[in-house]
Design a protein around this motif. Structure first.
Motif, PDB file in Angstrom:
ATOM      1  N   PRO A   1     -70.702  34.671   0.500  1.00  0.00           N
ATOM      2  CA  PRO A   1     -71.672  34.977   1.540  1.00  0.00           C
ATOM      3  C   PRO A   1     -71.523  36.416   2.023  1.00  0.00           C
ATOM      4  N   LEU A   2     -72.640  37.052   2.266  1.00  0.00           N
ATOM      5  CA  LEU A   2     -72.641  38.416   2.756  1.00  0.00           C
ATOM      6  C   LEU A   2     -72.553  38.425   4.281  1.00  0.00           C
ATOM      7  N   CYS A   3     -73.325  37.568   4.901  1.00  0.00           N
ATOM      8  CA  CYS A   3     -73.373  37.531   6.358  1.00  0.00           C
ATOM      9  C   CYS A   3     -73.812  36.135   6.790  1.00  0.00           C
ATOM     10  N   TRP A   4     -73.052  35.531   7.675  1.00  0.00           N
ATOM     11  CA  TRP A   4     -73.386  34.190   8.144  1.00  0.00           C
ATOM     12  C   TRP A   4     -74.446  34.287   9.230  1.00  0.00           C
ATOM     13  N   GLN A   5     -75.485  33.440   9.149  1.00  0.00           N
ATOM     14  CA  GLN A   5     -76.583  33.488  10.116  1.00  0.00           C
ATOM     15  C   GLN A   5     -76.375  32.566  11.302  1.00  0.00           C
ATOM     16  N   GLY A   6     -75.564  31.558  11.186  1.00  0.00           N
ATOM     17  CA  GLY A   6     -75.344  30.646  12.300  1.00  0.00           C
ATOM     18  C   GLY A   6     -76.260  29.437  12.255  1.00  0.00           C
ATOM     19  N   PHE A   7     -76.310  28.718  13.365  1.00  0.00           N
ATOM     20  CA  PHE A   7     -77.080  27.493  13.459  1.00  0.00           C
ATOM     21  C   PHE A   7     -78.164  27.657  14.503  1.00  0.00           C
ATOM     22  N   SER A   8     -79.271  27.014  14.294  1.00  0.00           N
ATOM     23  CA  SER A   8     -80.355  27.076  15.267  1.00  0.00           C
ATOM     24  C   SER A   8     -80.097  26.079  16.387  1.00  0.00           C
ATOM     25  N   MET A   9     -80.742  26.279  17.501  1.00  0.00           N
ATOM     26  CA  MET A   9     -80.632  25.335  18.606  1.00  0.00           C
ATOM     27  C   MET A   9     -81.228  23.989  18.211  1.00  0.00           C
ATOM     28  N   ALA A  10     -82.244  23.985  17.370  1.00  0.00           N
ATOM     29  CA  ALA A  10     -82.841  22.719  16.920  1.00  0.00           C
ATOM     30  C   ALA A  10     -81.825  21.909  16.118  1.00  0.00           C
ATOM     31  N   GLU A  11     -81.070  22.571  15.249  1.00  0.00           N
ATOM     32  CA  GLU A  11     -80.024  21.880  14.476  1.00  0.00           C
ATOM     33  C   GLU A  11     -78.934  21.359  15.409  1.00  0.00           C
ATOM     34  N   ALA A  12     -78.540  22.178  16.379  1.00  0.00           N
ATOM     35  CA  ALA A  12     -77.510  21.766  17.335  1.00  0.00           C
ATOM     36  C   ALA A  12     -77.999  20.594  18.174  1.00  0.00           C
ATOM     37  N   ARG A  13     -79.270  20.634  18.596  1.00  0.00           N
ATOM     38  CA  ARG A  13     -79.840  19.552  19.391  1.00  0.00           C
ATOM     39  C   ARG A  13     -79.860  18.242  18.599  1.00  0.00           C
ATOM     40  N   ALA A  14     -80.232  18.311  17.331  1.00  0.00           N
ATOM     41  CA  ALA A  14     -80.260  17.117  16.480  1.00  0.00           C
ATOM     42  C   ALA A  14     -78.853  16.543  16.334  1.00  0.00           C
ATOM     43  N   HIS A  15     -77.863  17.421  16.175  1.00  0.00           N
ATOM     44  CA  HIS A  15     -76.467  16.964  16.079  1.00  0.00           C
ATOM     45  C   HIS A  15     -76.045  16.302  17.388  1.00  0.00           C
ATOM     46  N   ALA A  16     -76.399  16.899  18.529  1.00  0.00           N
ATOM     47  CA  ALA A  16     -76.053  16.326  19.830  1.00  0.00           C
ATOM     48  C   ALA A  16     -76.692  14.953  20.002  1.00  0.00           C
ATOM     49  N   ASP A  17     -77.936  14.798  19.573  1.00  0.00           N
ATOM     50  CA  ASP A  17     -78.610  13.498  19.664  1.00  0.00           C
ATOM     51  C   ASP A  17     -77.881  12.447  18.846  1.00  0.00           C
ATOM     52  N   GLU A  18     -77.446  12.819  17.651  1.00  0.00           N
ATOM     53  CA  GLU A  18     -76.710  11.893  16.781  1.00  0.00           C
ATOM     54  C   GLU A  18     -75.390  11.472  17.417  1.00  0.00           C
ATOM     55  N   GLU A  19     -74.662  12.444  17.956  1.00  0.00           N
ATOM     56  CA  GLU A  19     -73.374  12.150  18.592  1.00  0.00           C
ATOM     57  C   GLU A  19     -73.561  11.317  19.857  1.00  0.00           C
ATOM     58  N   GLN A  20     -74.648  11.551  20.590  1.00  0.00           N
ATOM     59  CA  GLN A  20     -74.919  10.769  21.785  1.00  0.00           C
ATOM     60  C   GLN A  20     -75.130   9.302  21.426  1.00  0.00           C
ATOM     61  N   GLY A  21     -75.846   9.047  20.351  1.00  0.00           N
ATOM     62  CA  GLY A  21     -76.058   7.675  19.908  1.00  0.00           C
ATOM     63  C   GLY A  21     -74.751   6.974  19.606  1.00  0.00           C
ATOM     64  N   LYS A  22     -73.824   7.691  18.970  1.00  0.00           N
ATOM     65  CA  LYS A  22     -72.506   7.110  18.671  1.00  0.00           C
ATOM     66  C   LYS A  22     -71.735   6.825  19.963  1.00  0.00           C
ATOM     67  N   ALA A  23     -71.800   7.755  20.920  1.00  0.00           N
ATOM     68  CA  ALA A  23     -71.061   7.592  22.175  1.00  0.00           C
ATOM     69  C   ALA A  23     -71.597   6.417  22.982  1.00  0.00           C
ATOM     70  N   ILE A  24     -72.898   6.265  23.021  1.00  0.00           N
ATOM     71  CA  ILE A  24     -73.515   5.183  23.788  1.00  0.00           C
ATOM     72  C   ILE A  24     -73.178   3.821  23.190  1.00  0.00           C
ATOM     73  N   ALA A  25     -72.995   3.766  21.888  1.00  0.00           N
ATOM     74  CA  ALA A  25     -72.734   2.499  21.201  1.00  0.00           C
ATOM     75  C   ALA A  25     -71.318   1.963  21.444  1.00  0.00           C
ATOM     76  N   ARG A  26     -70.402   2.811  21.920  1.00  0.00           N
ATOM     77  CA  ARG A  26     -69.018   2.361  22.134  1.00  0.00           C
ATOM     78  C   ARG A  26     -68.924   1.452  23.357  1.00  0.00           C
ATOM     79  N   THR A  27     -68.110   0.430  23.244  1.00  0.00           N
ATOM     80  CA  THR A  27     -67.862  -0.484  24.354  1.00  0.00           C
ATOM     81  C   THR A  27     -66.761   0.085  25.241  1.00  0.00           C
TER      82      THR A  27
END
Length: 112
Positions: A19-45
């Motif tokens: 790689p020449l230069c890393w561009q990073g992650f978009s807020m949309a990608e980060a938001r989608a990841h947060a939504d996925e992790e939230q679903g896992k957290a809510i499912a825990r007893t």
């Protein structure tokens, strides 16, 4: 296991794989990841949350703490939302940081 994160990079000339230069992650990608992790957290007893804290505390006291470090992608996802599964009312003593004593990462515990 660490989640598979999207990787975006500019490629060096001559089609090399370096790689020449890393561009990073978009807020949309980060938001989608947060939504996925939230679903896992809510499912825990409550019993699962308590067991996770007990295992983390045992790792800490046995000197085997994993010290979960959030990647840049995961920290960016925390900007969008956080979903701690437990609140801890504790001492405001820098020698006893709750996240370290329970071997938890950023956003995992709400400390008062």
């Amino acid at each position: 296991p660490a989640p598979m994160l999207p990787a975006r990079a500019l490629v060096a000339p001559e089609h090399s794989e370096r790689p020449l230069c890393w561009q990073g992650f978009s807020m949309a990608e980060a938001r989608a990841h947060a939504d996925e992790e939230q679903g896992k957290a809510i499912a825990r007893t409550p019993a699962q949350v308590l067991a996770q804290l007990q295992r983390g505390n045992a790792r800490f006291w046995m000197g085997r703490a994993t010290r979960p470090e959030a990647s840049a992608f995961e920290r960016r996802a925390l900007i969008c939302k956080q979903f701690p599964s437990v609140a801890v009312l504790g001492c405001s003593d820098s020698r006893v940081p709750i996240e370290i004593v329970f071997d938890q990462g950023l956003g995992d515990i709400f400390v008062v």
